[in-house]
Design an enzyme around this catalytic site. Structure first.
Site, mmCIF file in Angstrom:
data_model
loop_
_atom_site.group_PDB
_atom_site.id
_atom_site.type_symbol
_atom_site.label_atom_id
_atom_site.label_comp_id
_atom_site.label_asym_id
_atom_site.label_seq_id
_atom_site.Cartn_x
_atom_site.Cartn_y
_atom_site.Cartn_z
ATOM 1 N N SER A 144 0.818 -1.203 0.000
ATOM 2 C CA SER A 144 0.000 0.000 0.000
ATOM 3 C C SER A 144 0.861 1.267 0.000
ATOM 4 C CB SER A 144 -0.961 -0.048 1.186
ATOM 5 O OG SER A 144 -1.890 0.992 1.094
ATOM 6 N N ASP A 303 -1.299 1.790 -4.120
ATOM 7 C CA ASP A 303 -2.069 0.626 -4.596
ATOM 8 C C ASP A 303 -3.509 1.014 -4.910
ATOM 9 O OD1 ASP A 303 -2.752 0.897 -1.877
ATOM 10 O OD2 ASP A 303 -3.232 -1.232 -1.683
#
Length: 591
Positions: A144, A303
């Site tokens: 992420s 992401d």
């Protein structure tokens, strides 16, 4: 480790440490195995059992595969989906794509069909694919918005939501039992000729953009709007997908920040690739917006499951909306769109919105006034996704869920946060408001005027010593003698306490908390006599103690400056009396 590891780069790192007799570094690499939790794995890439590397990915996937075989008799018929972002780590040879291929190879070697994306995708595409293709599970290889050296392994169950307990324990145990790499574990070339390998990229890209169009309500406005947008994907995966989402909504494409639009595992233009950190990440976006005359900036994390939004104000200043403010706007917007398309007033009793317990309670205020249901869940989308699925299975409509950490679920096709659909829905909302001569900021004020002001403030302290963190929370539980919580915080009187680590809740008749409790993480919520609420909790993925505070006023109390001042004083008291940063040697969040 050296006997089972076949990656020359990580083996060379370990051999050198052994030759140098570097016990301290070896301890760092081999002291403890990465813990598999409900968020899966998240750690730095590198050698050893405490890092993300080829061997630990093989071992993790072998455990996960065995656990799925135990839970699904039709695993070999249905299969799993695997996606990956653009992260890579040269010195250890690790990359998200390499890890995804090794994971795919593990499943295929056991006769399990794998839907492996042939290229990078946003995280929400994995849960979307699980439900869309009715698969048993999904894996997304991503860290992420973590620093560049990190990677992660995120797991979804057959319901399309992230796993919750006891699956994490079951998978963890299965990993322990399957440490020895299976015969063909390292030979990922085998998958390319396998009939069990499928590429869902084209299908999912077509169907996802068709599905999110169900949330498009103002196509004519979108076609004609003069509003300009800037988008940044912060060196991550989002660029192409947000462009496609705008096209699906008939919006002109946003201007992309050229230095940040292509994936780059080095994240060269930002200190942290996290749009939550505020203006630092948006510097290049502000410059492009000024140059192209754009009023609104949309920023995804690498992401693309989160979204930050900024808007140029009349004063020429840029306002970056907090996660709670954007949650208020999207909640208002999605409900308004629903109401305008559902004339049947009875249907409202089946409408739900969710947010996590540390997020603003603005949705509760809207739900009370409008007559739909609001529920709060524990922190994290794994709880909201699982609860949303339960409600949908009962025939309810879950319109929206959000958490203050800029995560939004605007579309029932994805039971997780999705920064792609959130970006395009925000753009449509802004375009619609522009036809009414309203900015996002003005509409936010209108929402607060109608449903009551909700002022929030959140931050964190960094602490690398788990003992200090434990001591800090123990101190709060034994504040005035054993087993007593604080009765006040500076001049602010405490009126209620909920401790989700121990399961205590002073507001319940039996003093037991209703939400699930977890002994492995710290979380205490204080309610104050002035209507303030503050939660202190530890982070599952970072060495942080976070706090979240909110002051809710009933509709009609419009002295915002007074409310802000009151909340600032409450937060100062919380830091001084409950965190005691000097005594505990805590490091403040730096802007």
């Amino acid at each position: 480790y050296l006997e089972t590891n076949r990656n020359p780069k990580t083996s060379a790192i370990v051999k050198k440490l052994v030759a140098d007799g570097n016990a301290g570094e070896l301890q760092k690499y081999f002291g403890s195995r990465m813990e598999f939790g409900t968020a899966g794995l998240r750690a730095a890439m590198g050698a050893g059992i405490s890092h993300m590397n080829d061997l630990t990915i093989i071992q993790t996937t072998q455990g996960f595969c065995r656990y799925l075989e135990k839970n699904f008799s039709d695993l070999k018929k249905r299969g799993v989906v695997i996606g990956f972002d653009a992260r890579a780590h040269l010195s250890s040879g690790g990359s998200s794509k390499r890890f995804a291929r090794l994971a795919a190879n593990t499943f295929i070697s056991q006769g399990v069909p794998v839907y492996l994306f042939s290229d990078i995708t946003p995280t929400p595409f994995v849960p979307y694919t699980v439900t869309h293709l009715k698969l048993c599970a999904g894996i997304m290889v991503t860290a992420s918005h973590n620093p560049k050296q990190d990677n992660g392994y995120k797991v979804y169950w057959e319901n399309g939501a992230q796993i919750i307990s006891p699956h994490d324990k079951g998978i963890s145990q299965a990993i322990e039992e399957n440490q020895e790499p299976w015969p063909q574990a390292w030979d990922d070339k085998l998958i390319d000729s396998s009939l069990l390998l499928h590429d869902p990229y084209a299908t999912v890209n077509k169907d996802y953009f068709k599905d999110i169009q169900k949330q498009c309500f103002h196509r004519n406005i979108n076609k004609e709007t003069n509003l300009k947008f800037v988008h940044t994907s912060v060196h991550g995966v989002g660029h192409k997908f947000v462009q496609l989402a705008f096209k699906a909504f008939d919006l002109s494409p946003p201007f992309a920040v050229p230095e940040q639009k292509d994936p780059d595992p080095e994240f060269p233009t930002v200190k942290y690739p996290n749009p939550e950190e505020g203006k630092g990440v948006l510097t290049l976006s502000f410059a492009l917006a000024e140059k192209d005359g754009a009023k609104i900036i949309l920023a995804n994390d690498p992401d693309a499951d989160r979204l930050a939004v900024a808007e140029k104000q009349e004063s020429g200043e840029w306002k970056v909306f907090s996660g709670n403010e954007l949650g208020a706007l999207l909640g208002w917007w999605i409900f308004t769109c629903w109401k305008n398309h559902n004339r049947d007033t009875c249907a409202i009793k089946d409408v739900y919105m969710l947010s996590s317990t540390v997020s603003s309670k603005i949705l509760r205020a809207i739900a009370l006034k409008e007559g739909f249901h609001f529920e709060e869940t524990l922190t994290g989308f794994k709880w909201m996704g699982n609860r949303a699925k339960q409600l949908m299975d009962q025939g309810k409509a879950v319109l929206f869920a959000f958490e203050e950490a800029i995560g939004y679920m605007c579309c029932p096709a994805v039971l997780d946060k999705d920064g792609v659909s959130a970006a395009v829905i925000t753009a449509e909302m802004a375009s619609y408001l522009a036809t009414r001569n309203l900015s996002l900021s003005q509409q936010l004020k209108a929402v607060y005027d109608e449903y009551g002001f909700h002022i929030t403030k959140a931050s964190y302290f960094i602490c690398h010593d788990p003992k200090v963190i434990q001591q800090l929370f123990d101190n709060l539980r034994n504040f005035d003698g054993k087993n007593t919580y604080p009765k006040s915080c500076g001049r602010f009187k405490v009126s209620g306490i909920r401790d989700l680590t121990t399961g205590y809740d002073s507001s319940q008749p039996d003093q037991k908390a209703i939400l699930p409790t977890s002994k492995s993480s710290q979380m205490i919520t204080f309610t104050f006599a002035n209507g303030g609420v503050a939660t202190m909790r530890t982070s599952g993925t970072e060495p942080k103690i976070k706090y979240y505070s909110e002051l809710c006023a009933p509709p009609g109390n419009s002295d915002v400056e007074q409310l802000k001042k009151e909340l600032d004083e409450l937060v100062n008291a919380l830091e001084k009396h409950f965190f005691q940063p000097e005594k505990n040697n805590l490091q403040r969040k730096t802007e």
